[in-house]
Design an enzyme around this catalytic site. Sequence first.
Site, PDB file in Angstrom:
ATOM      1  N   CYS A  61       3.507   8.569   1.028  1.00  0.00           N
ATOM      2  CA  CYS A  61       3.988   7.823   1.810  1.00  0.00           C
ATOM      3  C   CYS A  61       4.272   6.215   1.064  1.00  0.00           C
ATOM      4  O   CYS A  61       3.350   5.720   0.647  1.00  0.00           O
ATOM      5  CB  CYS A  61       3.151   7.377   3.049  1.00  0.00           C
ATOM      6  SG  CYS A  61       3.691   6.097   4.089  1.00  0.00           S
ATOM      7  N   CYS A 101       6.433  -5.085  15.260  1.00  0.00           N
ATOM      8  CA  CYS A 101       6.167  -4.478  16.386  1.00  0.00           C
ATOM      9  C   CYS A 101       4.599  -4.771  16.373  1.00  0.00           C
ATOM     10  O   CYS A 101       3.543  -4.580  15.567  1.00  0.00           O
ATOM     11  CB  CYS A 101       6.252  -2.734  16.032  1.00  0.00           C
ATOM     12  SG  CYS A 101       7.917  -2.519  15.570  1.00  0.00           S
ATOM     13  N   CYS A 108       1.444  -2.453  15.233  1.00  0.00           N
ATOM     14  CA  CYS A 108       1.560  -1.916  14.077  1.00  0.00           C
ATOM     15  C   CYS A 108       0.937  -2.910  13.165  1.00  0.00           C
ATOM     16  O   CYS A 108       1.248  -4.228  13.210  1.00  0.00           O
ATOM     17  CB  CYS A 108       3.020  -1.719  13.297  1.00  0.00           C
ATOM     18  SG  CYS A 108       3.270  -1.515  11.768  1.00  0.00           S
ATOM     19  N   CYS A 136      -0.707   6.170  10.394  1.00  0.00           N
ATOM     20  CA  CYS A 136       0.374   5.643  11.009  1.00  0.00           C
ATOM     21  C   CYS A 136       0.057   4.220  11.383  1.00  0.00           C
ATOM     22  O   CYS A 136      -0.741   4.313  12.428  1.00  0.00           O
ATOM     23  CB  CYS A 136       1.057   6.653  11.792  1.00  0.00           C
ATOM     24  SG  CYS A 136       2.492   5.829  12.641  1.00  0.00           S
ATOM     25  N   CYS A 172       6.663  -6.724   6.898  1.00  0.00           N
ATOM     26  CA  CYS A 172       7.853  -6.207   7.581  1.00  0.00           C
ATOM     27  C   CYS A 172       8.246  -7.154   8.738  1.00  0.00           C
ATOM     28  O   CYS A 172       7.134  -7.684   9.392  1.00  0.00           O
ATOM     29  CB  CYS A 172       6.954  -4.679   8.380  1.00  0.00           C
ATOM     30  SG  CYS A 172       8.688  -4.018   9.414  1.00  0.00           S
ATOM     31  N   GLU A 221       0.781  -1.327  -0.248  1.00  0.00           N
ATOM     32  CA  GLU A 221       0.178  -0.110  -0.002  1.00  0.00           C
ATOM     33  C   GLU A 221       0.967   1.372   0.119  1.00  0.00           C
ATOM     34  O   GLU A 221       1.935   1.387   0.457  1.00  0.00           O
ATOM     35  CB  GLU A 221      -0.948   0.170   1.105  1.00  0.00           C
ATOM     36  CG  GLU A 221      -2.068  -1.045   1.204  1.00  0.00           C
ATOM     37  CD  GLU A 221      -3.068  -1.009   2.232  1.00  0.00           C
ATOM     38  OE1 GLU A 221      -4.204  -1.209   2.265  1.00  0.00           O
ATOM     39  OE2 GLU A 221      -2.722  -0.471   3.362  1.00  0.00           O
TER      40      GLU A 221
END
Length: 371
Positions: free
Chosen positions: A108, A119, A122, A347, A115, A91
């Site tokens: 962005c 985390c 997230c 975010c 990833c 995305e």
Amino acid sequence: MKKELIGMTKTDLESMVISLGGEAFRGRQLYRWLYKNLVFEFENMTDLPRDLRDRVKQVASITLPVVERERISRDGTVKVLLGLQDGQHVEMVMIPQTRAGRHRYTLCISSQVGCPIGCPFCATGRSGFVRNLAVNEITGQVLLGLLRLRNSNTFETQGSATRLTNVVFMGMGEPFLNYSAVMKCIRLMNDSDGLNIGQRHITVSTAGEVRGIRRLAQEGLQVTLAVSLHSARDEVRDWLVPLNRKYPLSELEEALRFYCGVTKRRVTLEYVLLEGVNTSRQDVASLIDFARPLLCNVNLIPYNQIEKAEFRRPSPSTVLRFQQWLKEAGVNSVVREERGGDIEGACGQLRARVCFKPGRRIIGKGRKING
């Protein structure tokens, strides 16, 4: 296997054209068609001889990610789901700003599919890691963002690609774990003969990959470095940012001192505020001790809710109190304005979900525009 032209530098294209019997300046013309004119059909590259276009087409392709879905927020933020050649998805997010009557966008972009940092607050980290993006897949996001703005009827400045003023590597992935591809994309973006995006308008955000920070310090670039800190206490950061177990705060601080010393640039610390986790007086005292000697700017981000995560967004009063403590200690901070929260584009919310329809899955195979 055909070469991919998106992601090639001017020198790369010159060498390829020379190998096909053409002259170097034809490679520079091809470069301008791709990165300045945003033309991706060989047939429309009218100042290139037809026989040369045919020879290039035989050995090379121009591939952009496929725009599979867009979601538009109430605030104008656009989240775009992109399909890649192997069926994976990433995305990107386009964030509008209006200042002094001028309309601008921040793009962005993602550097990985998923990833590896993991985390827990997230959405990308919770979705796992698949692979790094290739240079053309990263650069292709920038080109698609520019194309969308150029074709937009939103503003009276229609037709100008300069409305894209900032690019941030804050999408899916850890940029420094795909270092070479990210650096090549940055240099392509910065080239005045092409995309012409200023270095100081490019931000690279890292979870604290120390080797990448040290390497970036020696690249001679003036990009902005942002570090996703989220806690200045090892016992808390080990949980929130698992990379801290490899590079604890003492090593991160040393790397940032090195970076600031070499580049003379200030670093931004990103700090997601999680109610009852990292918002206490002890937490802010540790953050002050970490940030103040480095003269860092602190970007406070009230937590954006994601599914199946038990974290909570702090109250506005908690956020203001935390910021006030920083101010009293002489640490510069801002509270990031939430954009795109209603479309899961804020975010920490990017996940590259794919729509399902009865009987089939929407899978992007990547658009081979030529070849």
